[in-house]
Design an enzyme around this catalytic site. Structure first.
Site, PDB file in Angstrom:
ATOM      1  N   HIS A 172     -10.338  24.220  38.555  1.00  0.00           N
ATOM      2  CA  HIS A 172      -9.246  24.080  37.686  1.00  0.00           C
ATOM      3  C   HIS A 172      -8.296  23.188  38.971  1.00  0.00           C
ATOM      4  O   HIS A 172      -8.479  23.274  40.126  1.00  0.00           O
ATOM      5  CB  HIS A 172      -8.181  25.275  37.617  1.00  0.00           C
ATOM      6  CG  HIS A 172      -7.058  25.238  36.916  1.00  0.00           C
ATOM      7  ND1 HIS A 172      -6.998  25.276  35.563  1.00  0.00           N
ATOM      8  CD2 HIS A 172      -5.776  24.742  37.208  1.00  0.00           C
ATOM      9  CE1 HIS A 172      -5.837  25.002  35.283  1.00  0.00           C
ATOM     10  NE2 HIS A 172      -5.068  24.735  36.196  1.00  0.00           N
ATOM     11  N   SER A 180      -0.125  31.925  36.217  1.00  0.00           N
ATOM     12  CA  SER A 180      -0.326  30.703  34.967  1.00  0.00           C
ATOM     13  C   SER A 180      -1.855  30.097  35.163  1.00  0.00           C
ATOM     14  O   SER A 180      -2.668  30.588  34.302  1.00  0.00           O
ATOM     15  CB  SER A 180       0.667  29.410  35.168  1.00  0.00           C
ATOM     16  OG  SER A 180       0.134  28.739  34.127  1.00  0.00           O
ATOM     17  N   LYS A 205      -5.480  32.305  33.315  1.00  0.00           N
ATOM     18  CA  LYS A 205      -6.479  31.212  32.357  1.00  0.00           C
ATOM     19  C   LYS A 205      -8.050  31.535  32.876  1.00  0.00           C
ATOM     20  O   LYS A 205      -8.900  31.530  32.350  1.00  0.00           O
ATOM     21  CB  LYS A 205      -6.076  30.053  32.318  1.00  0.00           C
ATOM     22  CG  LYS A 205      -4.817  29.896  31.473  1.00  0.00           C
ATOM     23  CD  LYS A 205      -4.094  28.731  31.113  1.00  0.00           C
ATOM     24  CE  LYS A 205      -3.344  28.165  32.455  1.00  0.00           C
ATOM     25  NZ  LYS A 205      -2.488  27.342  32.165  1.00  0.00           N
ATOM     26  N   ASP A 207       0.716  33.176  28.625  1.00  0.00           N
ATOM     27  CA  ASP A 207       0.855  31.662  29.350  1.00  0.00           C
ATOM     28  C   ASP A 207       1.190  30.590  28.735  1.00  0.00           C
ATOM     29  O   ASP A 207       2.327  29.967  29.017  1.00  0.00           O
ATOM     30  CB  ASP A 207      -0.381  31.306  30.395  1.00  0.00           C
ATOM     31  CG  ASP A 207      -0.211  30.004  31.174  1.00  0.00           C
ATOM     32  OD1 ASP A 207       0.817  30.193  31.909  1.00  0.00           O
ATOM     33  OD2 ASP A 207      -0.832  29.124  30.830  1.00  0.00           O
ATOM     34  N   ARG A 213       9.163  27.615  30.697  1.00  0.00           N
ATOM     35  CA  ARG A 213       9.174  27.225  32.145  1.00  0.00           C
ATOM     36  C   ARG A 213       9.642  25.654  32.146  1.00  0.00           C
ATOM     37  O   ARG A 213      10.341  25.156  32.755  1.00  0.00           O
ATOM     38  CB  ARG A 213       8.059  27.506  33.127  1.00  0.00           C
ATOM     39  CG  ARG A 213       7.871  29.006  33.353  1.00  0.00           C
ATOM     40  CD  ARG A 213       6.542  29.242  33.897  1.00  0.00           C
ATOM     41  NE  ARG A 213       6.187  28.700  35.113  1.00  0.00           N
ATOM     42  CZ  ARG A 213       5.100  28.302  35.446  1.00  0.00           C
ATOM     43  NH1 ARG A 213       4.100  28.723  34.701  1.00  0.00           N
ATOM     44  NH2 ARG A 213       4.749  27.666  36.766  1.00  0.00           N
TER      45      ARG A 213
HETATM   46  N1  URA Z   1      -0.944  24.171  35.845  1.00  0.00           N
HETATM   47  C1  URA Z   1      -0.748  25.301  34.969  1.00  0.00           C
HETATM   48  O1  URA Z   1      -1.926  25.591  34.374  1.00  0.00           O
HETATM   49  N2  URA Z   1       0.199  26.235  35.350  1.00  0.00           N
HETATM   50  C2  URA Z   1       1.182  25.923  36.223  1.00  0.00           C
HETATM   51  O2  URA Z   1       2.097  26.694  36.176  1.00  0.00           O
HETATM   52  C3  URA Z   1       1.051  24.702  36.811  1.00  0.00           C
HETATM   53  C4  URA Z   1      -0.094  23.781  36.735  1.00  0.00           C
END
Ligand code: URA
Length: 435
Positions: A82, A183, A187, A161, A168
């Site tokens: 990620h 967040s 995931k 999220d 957000r």
């Molecule tokens: N990427 C994400 O998935 N969430 C965030 O809060 C920032 C970057």
């Protein structure tokens, strides 16, 4: 029993939430019992007063469990990566086929572009016929055959999220370490990989502008991974300039394919090879040096490119794009950008590059916008290069109605020059491991 008002007030006063209260909040927000305005007030209180490690872990787990917990029982160690978000970041398109070609499965669920940053799903959709909406069975069958699959996140994965991120984004509460950590990690935990590599971007084009805050975020995510029993590595990488030489969609896919053929600019090579090697390391491939050699071998042997071709074909795309880039279409218009003075390139404003690519059509101004897959920016130079006034330094592409001259004038200002040679920043800044 707590009320939403008390929950917000506790965080406003800097108190630590109980696990039960956090779990209650996530559940009630997702099912609509807590309205956005109360959730937004709480998010702002978190931005100001932070969260303890314990609160962050509880929030992450509660968010991960808010929807389907994906469990790919593939019988092999699976890895996932990620990125915290960047400009020109096409590392997944390189790292996933490399790992797949080394026998390590990569079940990859990716996002779309966000603000000035691009998204892997959008990039892949520039390949004719390519499908990113895969049902579970198809996702698994592509992984089993190609070693990796890249799908868009389904609506039932981490709905907490989905809701909180949109809120957000609209309430200036993105840049908070516990909120970014929960967040991202919710995931990652919900998609069920055994090992995770986090590419934590540092610099003007990233959410974390300096190394200290990036390391703080990385350590928070490593702690959550550890508590969840996942092997995890965080690689802090430079995002003070765009990564590689392209920013856009089809143009980035071409750069990734070239990298799989062994042709990549230094910054992309440093970062993409290191991240791929770290993914192999989590899967038990051996020392960092051995993993790095395995990455090089996957590229030079052509196996990584073969895995990419296979995945494209299985996901409905035309694999011939790997040999004939014109199949991805050509932008109707282009405009060259020239150096404004003699000297060394001292900086290429990263966020500004992302915004200019977006204005050309490579990203969305509103959620409903469609993308011009041929739009983007090709850089001829990078930070540290010597140029003479009038040298070509970039080309802008679009097939839409954008005012190219206006964007070109704006983009020209993204370059800064100096008289003396530049000390380059490190591409890979630091590696932190929890195992
Ligand atoms: N990427 C994400 O998935 N969430 C965030 O809060 C920032 C970057």
């Amino acid at each position: 029993m707590i009320t939403a008002y008390e929950f917000i007030n506790n965080k406003r006063r800097g108190l630590e939430h109980t696990a039960a209260d956090i779990e209650w909040f996530v559940k009630e927000y997702v099912n609509g019992a807590i309205p956005d305005y109360q959730a937004a007030a709480w998010l702002m209180a978190v931005c100001f007063n932070g969260m303890t490690d314990c609160e962050t872990c509880t929030l992450t787990m509660a968010m991960a469990r808010s929807g389907d917990m994906f469990n790919p029982s593939l019988g092999k160690f699976c890895v996932d990566k990620h990125s915290t978000g960047g400009v020109g970041d096409k590392v997944t398109l390189f790292a996933a086929p490399v790992c797949a070609s080394c026998g390590v499965y990569v079940p990859k669920m990716s996002g779309r572009g966000l603000g000035h940053t691009g998204g892997t799903i959008d990039k892949l959709e520039s390949i004719p016929g390519f499908k990113t909406a895969l049902d579970y069975d198809k996702f698994i069958s592509v992984i089993k055959e190609a070693g990796f699959a890249v799908a868009g996140q389904t609506g039932t994965l981490v709905p907490a999220d989905k809701k909180l991120y949109a809120l957000r984004d609209a309430t200036a509460t993105v840049e908070s370490i516990p909120l970014i950590c929960s967040s991202i990690m919710s995931k990652k935990l919900a998609t069920g990989a055994d090992g995770i590599v986090l590419d934590v971007k540092v610099g003007s084009g990233a959410f974390m502008k300096n190394e200290e805050s990036a390391e703080e975020l990385a350590r928070a995510m490593l702690r959550v991974a550890e508590l969840a029993g996942k092997k995890c590595t965080a690689v802090l990488t430079d995002m003070d300039k765009p990564l590689g030489r392209t920013v856009g969609n089809s143009i980035e896919v071409v750069e990734a394919i070239e990298a799989l053929k062994g042709n990549s600019p230094e910054d992309f090579r440093d970062i993409a090879y290191r991240i791929s090697a770290e993914l192999l390391g989590l899967a038990g491939y051996g020392t960092p040096e051995k993993c790095f050699e395995a990455v090089e071998e996957a590229v030079t042997s052509g196996r990584a490119l073969d895995a990419f071709r296979k995945m494209i074909e299985l996901q409905g795309g035309d694999p011939r794009v790997c040999d004939d880039y014109s199949l991805m279409g050509k932008a109707k218009y282009s405009m060259e950008i020239f150096a404004e003075k003699d000297g060394y390139i001292n900086g290429i404003a990263c966020e500004e590059t992302g915004v200019c690519a977006l204005l050309l059509g490579a990203g969305r101004r509103t959620k409903e916008d469609s993308i011009d897959m041929t739009a983007g920016i090709k850089l001829d130079v990078t930070v540290g290069d010597k140029v003479n006034k009038g040298d070509r330094i970039a080309v802008l592409y679009t097939s839409g109605n954008s005012d190219m001259q206006e964007i070109a004038d704006r983009f020209s200002k993204a370059f800064s020059y100096c008289d003396n040679s530049v000390i380059k920043r490190k591409n890979v800044i630091k590696i932190l491991r929890n195992s």
